[in-house]
Design an enzyme around this catalytic site. Structure first.
Site, PDB file in Angstrom:
ATOM      1  N   CYS A   1      57.067  15.204  55.669  1.00 13.80           N
ATOM      2  CA  CYS A   1      57.203  16.326  54.738  1.00 13.80           C
ATOM      3  C   CYS A   1      58.683  16.648  54.505  1.00 13.80           C
ATOM      4  O   CYS A   1      59.361  15.925  53.786  1.00 13.80           O
ATOM      5  CB  CYS A   1      56.423  17.537  55.246  1.00 13.80           C
ATOM      6  SG  CYS A   1      56.114  18.783  53.974  1.00 13.80           S
TER       7      CYS A   1
ATOM      8  N   GLN B   1      61.830  14.460  52.687  1.00 13.28           N
ATOM      9  CA  GLN B   1      62.728  14.983  51.658  1.00 13.28           C
ATOM     10  C   GLN B   1      64.187  14.840  52.075  1.00 13.28           C
ATOM     11  O   GLN B   1      65.043  14.453  51.270  1.00 13.28           O
ATOM     12  CB  GLN B   1      62.376  16.443  51.380  1.00 13.28           C
ATOM     13  CG  GLN B   1      60.981  16.618  50.780  1.00 13.28           C
ATOM     14  CD  GLN B   1      60.548  18.066  50.693  1.00 13.28           C
ATOM     15  OE1 GLN B   1      61.302  18.975  51.044  1.00 13.28           O
ATOM     16  NE2 GLN B   1      59.321  18.298  50.236  1.00 13.28           N
TER      17      GLN B   1
ATOM     18  N   LYS C   1      30.299  37.258  94.572  1.00 11.51           N
ATOM     19  CA  LYS C   1      30.752  38.621  94.282  1.00 11.51           C
ATOM     20  C   LYS C   1      30.820  38.855  92.778  1.00 11.51           C
ATOM     21  O   LYS C   1      30.365  39.892  92.271  1.00 11.51           O
ATOM     22  CB  LYS C   1      32.123  38.845  94.927  1.00 11.51           C
ATOM     23  CG  LYS C   1      32.659  40.260  94.776  1.00 11.51           C
ATOM     24  CD  LYS C   1      33.987  40.399  95.503  1.00 11.51           C
ATOM     25  CE  LYS C   1      34.547  41.805  95.363  1.00 11.51           C
ATOM     26  NZ  LYS C   1      35.857  41.948  96.061  1.00 11.51           N
TER      27      LYS C   1
ATOM     28  N   LYS D   1      38.662  41.510  90.595  1.00 11.26           N
ATOM     29  CA  LYS D   1      38.562  42.786  89.884  1.00 11.26           C
ATOM     30  C   LYS D   1      38.844  42.661  88.386  1.00 11.26           C
ATOM     31  O   LYS D   1      38.126  43.278  87.571  1.00 11.26           O
ATOM     32  CB  LYS D   1      39.504  43.811  90.518  1.00 11.26           C
ATOM     33  CG  LYS D   1      39.290  45.244  90.026  1.00 11.26           C
ATOM     34  CD  LYS D   1      37.938  45.786  90.470  1.00 11.26           C
ATOM     35  CE  LYS D   1      37.927  46.107  91.949  1.00 11.26           C
ATOM     36  NZ  LYS D   1      36.648  46.733  92.378  1.00 11.26           N
TER      37      LYS D   1
ATOM     38  N   GLU E   1      50.180  13.680  61.153  1.00  6.21           N
ATOM     39  CA  GLU E   1      49.792  14.157  62.485  1.00  6.21           C
ATOM     40  C   GLU E   1      48.423  14.830  62.505  1.00  6.21           C
ATOM     41  O   GLU E   1      47.741  14.845  63.533  1.00  6.21           O
ATOM     42  CB  GLU E   1      50.847  15.117  63.050  1.00  6.21           C
ATOM     43  CG  GLU E   1      50.974  16.465  62.352  1.00  6.21           C
ATOM     44  CD  GLU E   1      51.956  16.487  61.198  1.00  6.21           C
ATOM     45  OE1 GLU E   1      52.470  17.569  60.876  1.00  6.21           O
ATOM     46  OE2 GLU E   1      52.200  15.409  60.616  1.00  6.21           O
TER      47      GLU E   1
ATOM     48  N   LEU F   1      44.246  32.141  77.627  1.00  6.82           N
ATOM     49  CA  LEU F   1      43.487  31.649  78.780  1.00  6.82           C
ATOM     50  C   LEU F   1      42.954  30.240  78.569  1.00  6.82           C
ATOM     51  O   LEU F   1      42.463  29.619  79.498  1.00  6.82           O
ATOM     52  CB  LEU F   1      42.298  32.579  79.053  1.00  6.82           C
ATOM     53  CG  LEU F   1      42.528  33.783  79.947  1.00  6.82           C
ATOM     54  CD1 LEU F   1      41.243  34.585  80.062  1.00  6.82           C
ATOM     55  CD2 LEU F   1      42.995  33.365  81.325  1.00  6.82           C
ATOM     56  N   GLY F   2      42.997  29.788  77.334  1.00 10.87           N
ATOM     57  CA  GLY F   2      42.438  28.479  77.028  1.00 10.87           C
ATOM     58  C   GLY F   2      41.044  28.544  76.451  1.00 10.87           C
ATOM     59  O   GLY F   2      40.231  27.635  76.672  1.00 10.87           O
TER      60      GLY F   2
ATOM     61  N   HIS G   1      51.292  15.094  55.957  1.00 12.66           N
ATOM     62  CA  HIS G   1      51.348  15.355  57.400  1.00 12.66           C
ATOM     63  C   HIS G   1      50.393  14.417  58.138  1.00 12.66           C
ATOM     64  O   HIS G   1      49.236  14.768  58.390  1.00 12.66           O
ATOM     65  CB  HIS G   1      50.979  16.809  57.691  1.00 12.66           C
ATOM     66  CG  HIS G   1      52.032  17.781  57.298  1.00 12.66           C
ATOM     67  ND1 HIS G   1      52.989  18.259  58.184  1.00 12.66           N
ATOM     68  CD2 HIS G   1      52.302  18.364  56.100  1.00 12.66           C
ATOM     69  CE1 HIS G   1      53.789  19.096  57.547  1.00 12.66           C
ATOM     70  NE2 HIS G   1      53.401  19.179  56.283  1.00 12.66           N
TER      71      HIS G   1
END
Length: 539
Positions: free
Chosen positions: A383, A387, A224, A190, A512, A15-16, A510
């Site tokens: 990574c 190689q 509601k 609901k 990133e 759902l986040g 890495h």
């Protein structure tokens, strides 16, 4: 006194919750508060390090070497905080520590049970995050959905937290789905009613609801939901599908989410409201990019979007700097051959080969890297990509036709990539990698050093057990390869580059993981600069 916010989810997964928690964290941080993010995962694995990327997605790595859920990447990128081993806790870790205590006799012969021993350990992990960070706010996301049998101990633990630290110091935020039935053109409340009823049945009354929906929810439906859930209508927040991730914190701010949280927790922030001006500029830039740059990503797990989420996000971050939209063309490495690589790369502005494990797809990666090198297409290896770039160079420049990685061929005569000396005797797979933040010394006059603003030493996150074989360093250097980054003791090769190419750099770490929307990581920044041919533009 530290305030504790628990984010739970109901109805369906994905759902986040992570984005909700991160967006709230960003707003609170921009009010001048110190925020710590935390994720509880109900699976029994100790960590996701040995899990199949197709099942779990990317494994994120923290500074201290924790292999963690990819949501920690969202936390770091959106909130702009550094996470740690206290930020990701699994059922496996909880049970492991409890059983170790039982074996040591710490429980003095007591019968070890879910309540109180497991729940106490969960609460200890929550409290430890507060003690080690001295934060104003701890935001803890509980993985899974309400009602899952795996999540029960976590739900019980966070229920008990309200009593232990005081009602004024705990807030429960529940994320649910309000689906739209297209045939009837009607929204249904609901599922939310049932989800909250399930939560209340275990003793947790949500203090705020975040409703995920395709379109705005009218006042009638909000009233509601409020009537059925006992949540005041002013603490019902919409989370409408947004065109950009950067929209979410801004939309939450428009609805006063951060102010309502501060009011509920009696939390006084240094700033009266979150300063989101820089974020708004970033959002505006991201929505109005004037150029396009196509990057080919050759990997092993390309079918799953989440498998390379930090890589694709880092590419986009760099794209914002150059005012260019990054189109990532993901190609399965196994599908690449000498016959089709030219067609695959014909419209590409750059090639990136990210990390991975195992032998599948290695030859395809090598073929793609060779094509990029021979045709001077900007290339970034990460990574495993570093190689394979080393193996490709050995085969096609040094003419070592049997060159390979010891991971792919343990008995290879020319093992350009070998297992690290201190990992040879490891029998287990999990937790045995070189993990976490390590320094690298950068060589003067290299493109790598230029990418990092001419710093002498950088710190980057690692996740590997194989390394460049030093007995080939001299031969590589004679053939034109530059080792532009090495460990401070010069024992480990961290970065290689071909200086005569437009951009041909590969790193063992890495990069990133340290990229941020407003601060692109150095290698990604320079890579996209070379691939796009555009000048950098400040926000």
């Amino acid at each position: 006194m530290t305030k504790y916010i628990f984010v739970t989810g109901g109805v369906v997964s994905s759902l986040g919750k992570g984005i909700t928690a991160s967006s709230l964290g960003r707003l609170l941080k921009n009010r001048g508060l110190k925020v710590t993010m935390q994720k509880f995962d109900p699976y029994i694995n100790i960590d996701p390090g040995t899990m199949n990327p197709y099942q779990h997605g990317e494994v994120y790595v923290t500074d201290d070497g924790t292999e963690a859920d990819l949501d920690l990447g969202h936390y770091e990128r959106i909130v702009d905080v550094r996470t740690s081993k206290y930020s990701n806790v699994t059922t496996g870790k909880i049970y492991q520590e409890v059983l170790e205590k039982e074996r040591r006799g710490d429980y003095h012969g007591a019968t070890v049970q879910v309540i109180p021993h497991i729940t106490n350990m969960i609460k200890k992990k929550i409290m430890r995050a507060a003690l080690t960070t001295d934060s104003d706010v701890i935001i803890s996301e509980i993985g899974g959905t309400v009602g899952d049998i795996e999540s029960t101990p976590f739900m019980e633990a966070i229920r008990q937290m309200r009593r232990e630290v005081g009602e004024d110091n705990v807030m429960y935020i529940h994320c649910t789905l309000v689906p739209l039935l297209h045939a009837a053109h009607e929204m249904k409340t609901k599922p939310t009613q049932h989800s909250v009823a399930e939560l209340r049945s275990i003793g947790i009354q949500p203090n705020m609801l975040v409703l995920r929906a395709e379109q705005p929810i009218d006042q009638e439906h909000k009233d509601k939901i409020s009537d059925f859930t006992d949540v005041p209508v002013d603490r019902i927040i919409e989370s409408i599908d947004a065109p950009s991730l950067f929209d979410v914190p801004l939309e939450f701010q428009k609805q006063g989410m951060d102010q309502k949280v501060c009011d509920f927790l009696h939390l006084e922030s240094p700033k009266p409201e979150a300063d989101m001006e820089a974020w708004k500029k970033l959002d505006e830039r991201a929505k109005n990019l004037e150029h396009k740059t196509k990057i080919t990503l050759v990997g092993k797990y390309v079918e799953l979007e989440d498998a390379y989420i930090s890589v694709t996000d880092a590419l986009q971050h760099a794209g914002y700097l150059y005012n260019t939209k990054i189109e990532v063309d993901k190609v399965q490495a196994e599908d690449i051959t000498e016959d089709n690589i030219a067609e695959i790369m014909k419209d590409s502005d750059g090639l990136i080969v990210p990390g991975g494990f195992g032998t599948r797809g290695l030859e395809g990666m090598i073929t793609a890297i060779k094509y990029a090198r021979e045709n001077d297409i900007p290339f970034l290896g990460i990574c495993l990509g570093m190689q394979m770039a080393s193996v490709e160079f050995a085969r096609n420049v040094l003419n070592l036709e049997d060159a390979n990685s010891a991971e792919a061929e343990p008995n290879c005569k020319n093992n350009i990539i070998d297992i690290m000396a201190d990992k040879r005797d490891e029998e287990n797979i999990g937790g045995t990698l070189r993990l976490g933040l390590y320094p690298a010394t950068l060589k003067e006059g290299t493109k790598t050093r230029e990418a990092y603003d001419n710093q002498d030493v950088i710190q980057e996150r690692h996740r590997h057990r194989f390394e460049f074989n030093n007995k080939y360093r001299e031969a590589f250097e004679k053939a034109g390869m530059v080792f532009s980054g090495v460990s401070p003791d010069n024992r480990l090769v961290e970065i290689i580059e071909l200086p005569k190419k437009k951009f041909f750099i590969a790193a063992q770490y890495h990069p990133e993981f340290l990229s941020r929307p407003q601060r692109p990581e150095g290698l990604f920044k320079s890579f996209i600069g070379a691939a796009s041919g555009l000048p950098a533009q400040k926000f």
